[in-house]
Design an enzyme around this catalytic site. Structure first.
Site, PDB file in Angstrom:
ATOM      1  N   TRP A  40       0.826  -1.212   0.000  1.00 44.88           N
ATOM      2  CA  TRP A  40       0.000   0.000   0.000  1.00 44.88           C
ATOM      3  C   TRP A  40       0.861   1.264   0.000  1.00 44.88           C
ATOM      4  CZ3 TRP A  40      -0.417  -3.996   3.497  1.00 44.88           C
ATOM      5  CH2 TRP A  40       0.226  -3.834   4.723  1.00 44.88           C
ATOM      6  N   GLU A  53      -5.692   0.104   5.786  1.00 40.22           N
ATOM      7  CA  GLU A  53      -5.958   0.583   7.147  1.00 40.22           C
ATOM      8  C   GLU A  53      -7.055  -0.235   7.827  1.00 40.22           C
ATOM      9  OE1 GLU A  53      -4.353   2.551   9.071  1.00 40.22           O
ATOM     10  OE2 GLU A  53      -2.884   3.125   7.568  1.00 40.22           O
ATOM     11  N   GLN A  58      -6.292  -3.978  14.483  1.00 35.75           N
ATOM     12  CA  GLN A  58      -6.119  -5.130  15.389  1.00 35.75           C
ATOM     13  C   GLN A  58      -5.426  -6.317  14.724  1.00 35.75           C
ATOM     14  OE1 GLN A  58      -9.966  -4.457  15.626  1.00 35.75           O
ATOM     15  NE2 GLN A  58     -10.085  -3.721  17.707  1.00 35.75           N
ATOM     16  N   THR A  59      -4.703  -6.087  13.635  1.00 38.16           N
ATOM     17  CA  THR A  59      -4.057  -7.192  12.931  1.00 38.16           C
ATOM     18  C   THR A  59      -2.646  -6.779  12.513  1.00 38.16           C
ATOM     19  OG1 THR A  59      -6.253  -7.731  12.071  1.00 38.16           O
ATOM     20  CG2 THR A  59      -4.413  -8.887  11.087  1.00 38.16           C
ATOM     21  N   LEU A  96      -9.006 -13.541   8.477  1.00 38.28           N
ATOM     22  CA  LEU A  96      -8.474 -12.289   9.041  1.00 38.28           C
ATOM     23  C   LEU A  96      -9.165 -11.917  10.353  1.00 38.28           C
ATOM     24  CD1 LEU A  96      -7.853  -9.429   6.432  1.00 38.28           C
ATOM     25  CD2 LEU A  96      -6.287 -10.323   8.121  1.00 38.28           C
ATOM     26  N   GLY A  97     -10.380 -12.443  10.564  1.00 36.98           N
ATOM     27  CA  GLY A  97     -11.105 -12.149  11.801  1.00 36.98           C
ATOM     28  C   GLY A  97     -11.785 -10.789  11.776  1.00 36.98           C
ATOM     29  N   TYR A 136      -9.111   7.810  13.615  1.00 36.38           N
ATOM     30  CA  TYR A 136      -7.772   7.337  13.252  1.00 36.38           C
ATOM     31  C   TYR A 136      -7.714   6.983  11.764  1.00 36.38           C
ATOM     32  CZ  TYR A 136      -3.853   4.385  12.342  1.00 36.38           C
ATOM     33  OH  TYR A 136      -2.738   3.865  11.747  1.00 36.38           O
ATOM     34  N   ASP A 154      -2.493   5.992  17.191  1.00 37.56           N
ATOM     35  CA  ASP A 154      -2.838   4.593  17.479  1.00 37.56           C
ATOM     36  C   ASP A 154      -1.964   4.129  18.640  1.00 37.56           C
ATOM     37  OD1 ASP A 154      -0.340   4.232  16.411  1.00 37.56           O
ATOM     38  OD2 ASP A 154      -0.951   2.837  14.837  1.00 37.56           O
ATOM     39  N   CYS A 204      10.633   1.518  18.620  1.00 33.23           N
ATOM     40  CA  CYS A 204      10.158   1.841  19.973  1.00 33.23           C
ATOM     41  C   CYS A 204       9.070   0.836  20.353  1.00 33.23           C
ATOM     42  CB  CYS A 204       9.642   3.279  20.016  1.00 33.23           C
ATOM     43  SG  CYS A 204       9.425   3.883  21.692  1.00 33.23           S
ATOM     44  N   CYS A 214      17.810   4.047  17.614  1.00 38.56           N
ATOM     45  CA  CYS A 214      16.638   4.920  17.437  1.00 38.56           C
ATOM     46  C   CYS A 214      17.058   6.283  16.872  1.00 38.56           C
ATOM     47  CB  CYS A 214      15.936   5.119  18.778  1.00 38.56           C
ATOM     48  SG  CYS A 214      14.537   6.250  18.642  1.00 38.56           S
TER      49      CYS A 214
HETATM   50  S1  SF4 Z   1      15.069   6.377  22.415  1.00 37.10           S
HETATM   51 FE1  SF4 Z   1      13.660   5.875  20.756  1.00 37.10          FE
HETATM   52  S2  SF4 Z   1      13.264   3.676  21.051  1.00 37.10           S
HETATM   53 FE2  SF4 Z   1      14.143   4.439  22.970  1.00 37.10          FE
HETATM   54  S3  SF4 Z   1      12.345   4.965  24.200  1.00 37.10           S
HETATM   55 FE3  SF4 Z   1      13.001   6.826  23.149  1.00 37.10          FE
HETATM   56  S4  SF4 Z   1      11.736   6.901  21.291  1.00 37.10           S
HETATM   57 FE4  SF4 Z   1      11.630   4.810  22.083  1.00 37.10          FE
END
Ligand code: SF4
Length: 364
Positions: A40, A53, A58-59, A96-97, A136, A154, A204, A214
């Site tokens: 997509w 979307e 939930q998947t 898929l539910g 959303y 989300d 994260c 990160c």
């Molecule tokens: S540094 Fe990045 S991965 Fe670590 S908690 Fe913060 S936003 Fe999340």
């Protein structure tokens, strides 16, 4: 409204303009270099984004991918989806539910075609008015497909914001929408929203955030605090145990299916006659009662081995029952005798498929 709970008190202020600007720059650069290739994202037409979307609600992405390709092959545009029967759409969704999603997708397609020439609306309010679309999903479609500056929030984005800003205390849902609105770069809403989703899904993550790789680590307050994976702290939600009675009534090699309209059924779907029980102890007496209601005869139920089935926030113990005698008649509409193999193709829920297999294994 979804609520999150944290142990610490909120800081007095959140991202200052300098940090916010660094955050956007780092996040967008990382996203352009590291985003996953997803179908997509190749051609983000409103129709393709809409389908993705809805399927992703939930998947997980990995689960959605094969369904998405098959669904798009069968229904490449709004007119083809609108022209299809509901049972055809539900069949393509099978596995898929959460089948209400497919049903509402189909309803929305029928609103858009032929009356609106099959054109997906551009105005946020018109998108939001379609069946199955909440704030959303409307924000995601308008930002990703049209690059409109619409925020999205989300579970992944909430978690990123909570850690980034090291939020403590109870937080109202509107707070997250306000933060996303403030952070959103007006001309890059499509990339920014997808980058936030991607960061939450890939870096994260809930239990072991990969702070070492990160892109926004330098502006993250949870990392500054030294223990980012402790943020947020949620109260655990227990999953409710449910006992479900399922009947496997057979006649001349065929099994009795019940259609939608029966309590607890997915609209438009077929399943086995069933009833939620107050407790496991009442299974046999309820089975006898349900058989009598359906057939009009007092026939003894035959217990088959119970089994467990798990769906989101529910642990279901299924109590399947056969009967000592083949029913001769069925009272009321909404039932159909089908041979076992066709029955397995016909039922959408994996719970009922398991019950059919359990019945076959036990010789019911
Ligand atoms: S540094 Fe990045 S991965 Fe670590 S908690 Fe913060 S936003 Fe999340």
């Amino acid at each position: 409204m979804k609520r999150l709970y944290f142990r610490e008190t909120p800081p007095a202020e959140y991202l200052d303009p300098r940090r916010a600007s660094a955050f956007r720059r780092r996040l967008l650069r990382w996203y352009l270099d590291n985003r996953r290739v997803l179908p997509w994202r190749d051609t983000p037409t409103p129709y393709r984004v809409w389908i993705s979307e809805i399927m992703l609600q939930q998947t997980q992405v990995g689960t959605v991918l094969p369904y998405y390709d098959r669904f798009l092959q069968r229904f490449p545009d709004i007119p083809s989806l609108a022209r299809a029967s509901e049972s055809d759409v539900l069949q393509r969704w099978a596995g898929l539910g959460y089948y209400g999603r497919a049903r509402r997708l189909h309803q929305a397609a029928r609103i858009l075609w032929p009356a609106r020439q099959g054109k997906f609306p551009e105005e946020y309010e018109a998108v939001l008015a379609l069946p199955g679309i909440g704030p959303y999903t409307a924000g995601a479609i308008c930002s990703i497909a049209y690059n409109q500056p619409r925020p999205v929030v989300d579970g992944n984005i909430r978690r990123v914001l909570v850690r980034l800003l090291r939020i403590g205390g109870k937080v109202r849902e509107g707070f997250f929408w306000d933060q996303m609105t403030a952070l959103l770069p007006p001309n890059q809403a499509s990339s920014f929203n997808q980058a936030m989703m991607e960061l939450g899904a890939m870096v994260c993550t809930p239990h072991r955030p990969q702070c070492g790789s990160c892109p926004v680590a330098r502006v993250c307050r949870a990392l500054e605090s030294g223990n980012p994976s402790r943020v947020p702290v949620k109260h655990p939600r227990g999953s409710r145990p449910v006992h479900l009675l399922v009947l496997l009534l057979e006649k001349e090699g065929r099994v009795l299916l019940a259609s939608s309209g029966k309590p607890g059924f997915i609209p438009g779907a077929w399943g086995l006659p069933c009833r939620v029980l107050a407790d496991a102890a009442s299974a046999e007496s309820e089975a006898a009662r349900l058989i009598r209601e359906i057939t009009g005869r007092a026939v003894s139920p035959v217990p088959l081995p119970p089994f467990r089935h798990a769906i989101t926030h529910r642990r279901i113990t299924v109590h399947p029952f056969g009967s000592t005698a083949e029913p001769t008649t069925v009272q009321g509409g909404g039932y159909q005798w089908v041979n076992r193999k066709r029955g397995k193709d016909r039922v959408l829920s994996s719970l009922f498929r398991k019950a059919l297999e359990a019945g076959a294994g036990a010789g019911a």
